[in-house]
Design a protein around this motif. Structure first.
Motif, short mmCIF file in Angstrom:
data_model
loop_
_atom_site.label_atom_id
_atom_site.label_comp_id
_atom_site.label_asym_id
_atom_site.label_seq_id
_atom_site.Cartn_x
_atom_site.Cartn_y
_atom_site.Cartn_z
N VAL A 169 0.77 -1.56 0.18
CA VAL A 169 0.25 -0.09 -0.02
C VAL A 169 1.15 1.61 -0.15
CG1 VAL A 169 -1.75 1.32 1.23
CG2 VAL A 169 -2.06 -1.35 1.89
N SER A 170 0.66 1.95 -1.00
CA SER A 170 2.01 3.69 -1.29
C SER A 170 0.24 4.63 -0.97
CB SER A 170 2.15 3.37 -1.84
OG SER A 170 3.02 4.82 -2.83
N ASP A 171 0.85 6.02 -0.93
CA ASP A 171 0.09 6.73 -0.56
C ASP A 171 0.64 7.98 -1.51
OD1 ASP A 171 2.62 7.93 0.22
OD2 ASP A 171 1.61 9.17 1.70
N GLY A 172 1.50 7.14 -2.82
CA GLY A 172 2.18 7.37 -3.69
C GLY A 172 3.71 8.26 -2.97
N GLU A 173 4.11 8.46 -1.95
CA GLU A 173 5.47 8.60 -2.10
C GLU A 173 5.78 7.35 -0.79
OE1 GLU A 173 7.54 11.03 -3.63
OE2 GLU A 173 5.86 11.38 -4.45
N ARG A 174 5.38 7.53 0.07
CA ARG A 174 5.72 6.06 1.33
C ARG A 174 4.79 4.94 0.58
NH1 ARG A 174 3.28 9.66 5.90
NH2 ARG A 174 1.29 9.44 4.27
N LEU A 175 5.10 3.44 1.67
CA LEU A 175 4.80 2.93 1.73
C LEU A 175 4.61 1.93 2.99
CD1 LEU A 175 4.79 -0.38 0.50
CD2 LEU A 175 6.80 -0.94 1.45
N LEU A 176 3.19 1.46 3.14
CA LEU A 176 2.51 1.14 4.23
C LEU A 176 3.20 -0.15 4.62
CD1 LEU A 176 0.24 2.21 7.12
CD2 LEU A 176 -1.17 0.79 5.42
N LEU A 177 3.54 -0.27 6.44
CA LEU A 177 3.73 -1.52 7.22
C LEU A 177 3.25 -1.22 8.10
CD1 LEU A 177 7.82 -1.75 5.70
CD2 LEU A 177 6.67 -2.42 4.01
N TRP A 188 8.98 -5.56 10.74
CA TRP A 188 8.16 -5.16 9.20
C TRP A 188 6.84 -5.86 8.23
CZ3 TRP A 188 5.08 -0.91 11.46
CH2 TRP A 188 6.10 -0.24 12.89
N SER A 189 6.76 -5.57 7.91
CA SER A 189 5.92 -5.84 6.43
C SER A 189 4.86 -5.60 5.71
CB SER A 189 5.73 -8.12 6.96
OG SER A 189 5.72 -7.95 5.62
N VAL A 190 4.57 -5.97 4.54
CA VAL A 190 3.15 -5.23 4.13
C VAL A 190 2.29 -5.89 4.58
CG1 VAL A 190 4.30 -4.39 2.17
CG2 VAL A 190 3.46 -7.58 2.23
N ALA A 213 -5.33 -0.98 9.51
CA ALA A 213 -4.66 -0.15 9.63
C ALA A 213 -5.09 1.35 9.42
CB ALA A 213 -3.21 -0.31 8.57
N GLY A 214 -6.62 1.49 9.32
CA GLY A 214 -7.45 2.49 9.26
C GLY A 214 -6.78 3.29 8.03
N VAL A 215 -5.91 3.00 6.54
CA VAL A 215 -5.95 3.49 5.56
C VAL A 215 -7.12 3.39 4.36
CG1 VAL A 215 -4.38 4.21 4.22
CG2 VAL A 215 -3.89 3.66 6.36
N ARG A 216 -7.51 4.49 3.76
CA ARG A 216 -8.59 3.81 2.55
C ARG A 216 -8.27 4.33 1.68
NH1 ARG A 216 -10.93 9.36 2.59
NH2 ARG A 216 -9.45 9.79 3.87
N VAL A 217 -8.49 2.93 1.03
CA VAL A 217 -7.67 1.92 -0.63
C VAL A 217 -8.95 2.59 -1.87
CG1 VAL A 217 -7.37 0.45 -2.82
CG2 VAL A 217 -6.18 0.47 0.16
N GLY A 272 19.53 -7.41 7.47
CA GLY A 272 19.96 -8.77 7.84
C GLY A 272 20.58 -9.38 9.90
N PRO A 273 21.01 -9.92 10.33
CA PRO A 273 20.95 -10.21 11.78
C PRO A 273 21.65 -8.72 12.91
CG PRO A 273 22.39 -11.56 10.67
CD PRO A 273 21.78 -11.31 9.98
N GLY A 274 23.16 -8.07 11.83
CA GLY A 274 23.37 -6.90 12.41
C GLY A 274 23.30 -6.17 12.60
N THR A 275 21.66 -5.56 11.20
CA THR A 275 21.43 -4.11 10.93
C THR A 275 20.11 -3.29 12.42
OG1 THR A 275 19.92 -3.30 9.55
CG2 THR A 275 19.36 -5.22 11.03
N ASP A 276 20.48 -2.80 12.81
CA ASP A 276 20.17 -1.31 13.62
C ASP A 276 19.04 -0.82 13.23
OD1 ASP A 276 21.52 0.09 12.36
OD2 ASP A 276 22.01 1.76 14.07
N GLY A 277 18.35 -0.77 12.21
CA GLY A 277 17.40 -0.44 11.25
C GLY A 277 15.50 -1.49 11.63
N ILE A 278 14.91 -1.38 10.86
CA ILE A 278 14.09 -2.10 10.75
C ILE A 278 14.45 -3.63 9.84
CG2 ILE A 278 12.07 -0.38 10.62
CD1 ILE A 278 11.78 -0.36 7.85
N VAL A 279 13.92 -4.83 10.22
CA VAL A 279 13.98 -5.82 9.20
C VAL A 279 12.61 -6.04 8.84
CG1 VAL A 279 14.72 -8.09 9.72
CG2 VAL A 279 14.88 -6.45 11.42
N LEU A 280 12.90 -6.28 7.66
CA LEU A 280 11.51 -6.93 6.17
C LEU A 280 11.66 -8.05 6.13
CD1 LEU A 280 12.80 -3.86 3.71
CD2 LEU A 280 11.25 -3.83 5.24
N SER A 281 11.33 -8.26 5.69
CA SER A 281 10.40 -10.03 5.10
C SER A 281 11.32 -10.39 4.52
CB SER A 281 8.77 -10.00 4.39
OG SER A 281 8.10 -9.28 5.09
#
Length: 304
Positions: A169-177, A188-190, A213-217, A272-281
């Motif tokens: 799901v995108s608002d045109g600029e961002r991705l909803l996870l 985090w995942s779709v 998520a309360g978001v309108r498609v 990867g296991p060493g990241t300090d950011g978000i982890v994706l699917s």
């Protein structure tokens, strides 16, 4: 606007077998196939018998004599038939290790991993349909394992697949996870959800995104699908354009939020296991392919 390219890179989409439906009802032909057939053997937890190298054991029907019995006929390659069966149906095997499907998806050749997924789904269905859901009578299987019949009430039963949508799901600029309770830290995942009776797939996309998520498609488009035998889903991948509503969760998800292209790009690079950011699917999933597709191409949908 051109239709987007088919998603690539996820597991269980490479089927090297001809399912050979015409052979399923011919018991004599299946017996003839058995001696030279390859067998994929699973234990009660859905793991495949493998050697010390982690690859599937090279088991042939001739080593066990007789005929296919309760084995499920999966289909044929150009030269051999393939059958699936539970380890409990065979004499004791010399198994170095039992490999789960997620590991096989990462380590085995793509066509073998897809065959494993196919076998797991069929054996799961057999294990949970030994008795009729209508009257409770015992079910016997024929047509190579693809049809169950209750002698008590006469009802027939067939393999079941549970359709579920999974959507970038995108608002045109961002991705909803979103995040589910119990997931590993920073995962985090779709968004995804099962189709309900009486719904179209598009209606499911709209409902699930709003419920979770309360978001309108505003619009959505199908991209690709993935068999997901954990235990028996078919994941139907969509992209969707949504209003830029502030996400709000109500029970099913622990959290949901919009991510910028920069945040997704960093997560893809540093995953990867060493990241300090978000982890994706994980890479075996269509969820990851949807994220990669959005990062590379954005959404092809526009507001009208």
């Amino acid at each position: 606007m051109p239709y987007p390219a088919t998603l690539e890179g996820f597991a269980f989409q490479s089927m090297g077998l001809d399912r050979a439906d015409a052979l399923r009802g011919d018991a004599g032909a299946l017996r003839d196939q058995w001696p030279d057939a390859w067998l994929i053997v699973l234990d009660g937890e859905g793991r495949a018998a493998a050697g010390a190298d982690g690859m599937p054991l090279p088991l042939r029907g001739a080593a066990f004599g007789g005929g296919p019995g309760t084995a499920i006929f999966l289909g044929r390659t150009d030269t051999q038939a393939w059958f699936a069966l539970e380890a409990s149906a065979l004499p004791a095997l010399d198994v170095a290790q039992w490999v789960d499907l997620r590991r096989a998806a990462a380590d085995w050749p793509a066509d073998l991993a897809s065959t494993f997924a196919y076998a797991r789904g069929m054996l799961y269905w057999h294990a949970r349909n030994r008795f009729c859901g209508v009257c409770g009578g015992g079910v016997t299987f024929d047509r190579g394992g693809f049809a169950g019949h209750c002698a008590q009430c006469g009802n027939d039963h067939y393999p079941r697949v549970d359709p579920a949508v999974i959507v970038a799901v995108s608002d045109g600029e961002r991705l909803l996870l979103g995040r589910q309770p119990g997931w590993a830290a920073r995962r985090w995942s779709v968004l995804a959800g099962f189709v309900e009776p009486g719904e179209t797939l598009e209606q499911t996309v709209v409902r699930e995104v709003h419920e979770e998520a309360g978001v309108r498609v505003l619009g959505c488009r199908y991209l690709a699908s993935q068999p997901w035998p954990f235990p028996g889903a078919l994941m139907l991948g969509f992209e969707a354009l949504a209003a830029g509503d502030e996400p709000r969760v109500d029970g099913e998800l622990e959290a949901a939020r919009w991510f910028t292209r920069e945040e997704i790009g960093r997560a893809l690079r540093e995953d990867g296991p060493g990241t300090d950011g978000i982890v994706l699917s994980p890479g075996i999933s269509i969820a990851r392919a949807l994220i990669v597709h959005w990062y590379g191409q954005g959404t092809t949908l526009t507001r009208t």
